[in-house]
Design an enzyme around this catalytic site. Structure first.
Site, short mmCIF file in Angstrom:
data_model
loop_
_atom_site.label_atom_id
_atom_site.label_comp_id
_atom_site.label_asym_id
_atom_site.label_seq_id
_atom_site.Cartn_x
_atom_site.Cartn_y
_atom_site.Cartn_z
N ASP A 479 0.88 -1.14 0.24
CA ASP A 479 0.08 0.11 -0.02
C ASP A 479 0.82 1.19 -0.10
OD1 ASP A 479 -2.85 0.91 0.44
OD2 ASP A 479 -1.69 2.19 1.80
N GLU A 522 -4.63 2.26 -4.17
CA GLU A 522 -3.29 2.32 -4.39
C GLU A 522 -2.61 0.93 -3.64
OE1 GLU A 522 -4.35 4.38 -0.37
OE2 GLU A 522 -5.03 4.11 -2.32
#
Length: 615
Positions: A479, A522
């Protein structure tokens, strides 16, 4: 042909003349013999009558004089009487001249039947004949009154030697006349036959020559010659009409068939019917090929089927199928048979240098100079074909031949070969489009990485394979740290650029066998398939974090941006035999990494499970 027919006709006429002459000679001989026998029987009867008269008049002492008179008759050389055993027993043996002189006399006395023998030489011909004297009864001549014999007994015989040379001469004269007449007849028949048969012979020769030309594919009309009858002219007209139909039809068929399937370059056969037959056979094979590739589910099946045609039908030993994507500058070797693709080193990484792809034309070996600078095998020959299979995508087929004769044979068949390739191209394009469509459904539009849907589908095959082959899978959940701040400060364009840079680093760091997936926003997942242990997986994760940390991203006006990522690591099947659970475990470890300061890699452990309630 004409001389042959006349010779055969003359031979038949001569044979017929010989047969007629032989039959005539045989008939004359038989007739002459019958005539002589008849004459001998007449003389014999006269002798019998004279003998009977002398006996009745009791002047047998004058019988020799009588016999001498008869012997002086024309053509009678000898004449004598032979007294039978019954008469000799009754009246005595008589004179010495009345005794049997030879076996013929004795045979006739015993059998009572006439016998004769022909004595023939080059000059003279005579017949020796013995006629029996049989006892009869009745009015006029009753032998039983004077002789002590029974009816039908042989009393004696009359023997003669007759000269038939004169008769033979007459027969030979007849033979000469017949032979002369036959020879004259043959000459007359040959003369008339030549005049009558000449137009037929010429017509026959013209027909034969025209038929011979037609067999070789040249349909020519026959010419008209003087002396043809009305029926012959009608036959010639019908034949010429037939040839015209054949010529026009064969040329039309050949022209149209070549449009379907092509033709040989060298024109190996000048016979349009033979070439049309060959084209039809190839057209039939092509139709069957087309029906089969329509049922193939993948482009690999089509390539394999096309390869079988090249090998089995056209006897090609060496070839390679290459796919070139000009946009991506990527060349893929999809199928190889035999010893080929000798230009691989020069174009595999720079496919735009392939001459066939660049010129979109065939490239073949040429004498005295090289048409392709990348082909390095001096003792081999090549022929490359370019086929457009989709926009900016080409199929290059590289044929390699061991000899120049083999190359010439390939070039002769190239039109037929291209017909199979052209039939395959639309089906290959459909398969490429289907693959592209399928990939678009499984790939992220921004980064080009696989998406969550692909992960769900692929895991159905990956998990059983990993369990069956005892493979470890390192699950990395990634992430981007503070990604929302990037979008807020720089805008979504820069945010997209940051995600693309991260995608690039991930693809460059992991192996081709590993999977990189954009899980959402993301967040990314990396599956390290076949990794040895968790330490190797941890090393890869740290390497990714380091590269991201060191990577500078251009923002605007020369400003640079650096970002970090947090990574959670879980091992399958060590932590769980369920890949979904392993990914959840990696997500828990990721949360722990973020919660403990970000920009780090955290290995999942069971103690982290209690923190799930915090989500």
């Amino acid at each position: 042909m004409r001389q042959k027919i006349i010779f055969q006709f003359l031979a038949i006429a001569i044979l017929l003349a010989v047969i007629i002459t032989s039959l005539s000679l045989y008939n004359l001989r038989n007739t002459g013999i019958k005539s002589v026998i008849h004459n001998a029987e007449s003389i014999s009867q006269a002798v019998k009558n004279g003998l009977t008269t002398h006996m009745i008049n009791n002047n047998m002492d004058q019988i020799d004089t009588y016999l001498n008179l008869v012997s002086n008759m024309n053509n009678v050389e000898k004449l004598w009487l032979v007294r039978g055993e019954l008469v000799a027993k009754q009246f005595g043996n008589g004179t010495k001249n009345e005794s049997p002189r030879d076996d013929m006399d004795r045979s006739v006395l015993l059998s009572g039947e006439m016998k004769y023998k022909i004595d023939e030489s080059l000059v003279n011909t005579s017949i020796r004949i013995t006629i029996p004297y049989i006892a009869t009864a009745g009015v006029g001549m009753d032998c039983l009154q004077c002789h002590d014999v029974s009816y039908g007994d042989t009393l004696g015989a009359v023997s003669l030697v007759l000269d038939v040379s004169e008769l033979k001469e007459i027969g030979l004269e007849s033979i000469y006349l017949i032979a002369i007449a036959i020879v004259f007849g043959i000459i007359l028949i040959v003369y008339l036959g030549r005049r009558i048969l000449k137009p037929y012979i010429i017509l026959f020769e013209n027909l034969g020559k025209s038929i011979s030309d037609a067999v070789s594919g040249k349909f020519k009309n026959i010419s008209y010659t003087p002396g043809l009858t009305k029926d012959m002219v009608s036959l010639a007209d019908e034949y010429n009409t037939l040839m015209s139909i054949f010529r026009d039809t064969s040329e039309d068929i050949e022209k149209k068939l070549k449009g379907f399937v092509g033709h040989r370059q060298s024109g190996y056969s000048s016979n349009p019917l033979e070439e049309s037959k060959d084209i039809i056979a190839n057209l039939s094979n092509l139709y069957q090929f087309k029906k089969e590739i329509e049922l193939d589910s993948t482009k690999e099946e089509i390539y394999n089927r096309l390869s079988q045609v090249f090998t089995n039908q056209f006897k090609i030993k060496h070839f390679t199928f290459l796919e070139i994507d000009m946009l991506k500058q990527k060349m893929t070797e999809v199928l190889k048979v035999g010893d080929s693709f000798h230009c691989r080193a020069g174009i595999i990484d720079t496919p735009h240098l392939c001459r066939a792809a660049r010129t979109k034309n065939d490239v073949t070996s040429i004498d005295y100079h090289s048409s392709c600078s990348h082909f390095k095998k001096e003792n081999k020959f090549y022929h490359c074909i370019n086929v457009d299979i989709s926009k900016n995508a080409y199929l290059i087929i590289n044929f390699v031949c061991d000899s120049k004769d083999e190359l010439e044979k390939l070039k002769d068949n190239i039109s037929f070969i291209k017909s199979y390739i052209n039939e395959s191209a639309p089906s290959i394009e459909v398969k490429l489009l289907m693959n592209a469509l399928k990939e678009s459904a499984f790939k992220d539009g921004l980064t080009g990485l696989y998406n969550r849907k692909f992960l769900e589908e692929h895991s159905k095959k990956l998990v059983p394979q990993a369990l069956r082959e005892n493979l470890n899978i390192g699950v990395l959940m990634l992430d981007m740290d503070h990604f929302k701040a990037v979008n807020d400060e720089y805008g979504h364009d820069i945010g997209d650029k940051v995600l693309k840079e991260l995608s690039r680093i991930l693809m460059e760091t992991v192996r081709e066998s590993d999977l990189v997936i954009r899980y959402g926003g993301e967040e990314f997942i990396v599956l390290l398939v076949g990794v040895k242990n968790e330490f190797d997986a941890m090393e890869v994760a740290n390497k990714i974090g380091k590269k991201v940390r060191e990577n500078e991203i251009d923002v605007y006006a020369g400003n640079k941006l650096r970002k970090t990522i947090s990574i959670g690591l879980s091992m399958f099947p060590e932590d769980s035999k369920s890949l979904d659970t392993a990914m959840k475990n990696a997500d828990i470890a990721l949360y722990e990494a973020k919660n403990s300061g970000r920009d780090k890699v955290i290995r999942f452990n069971e103690e982290q499970v209690s923190s799930v309630d915090l989500f």
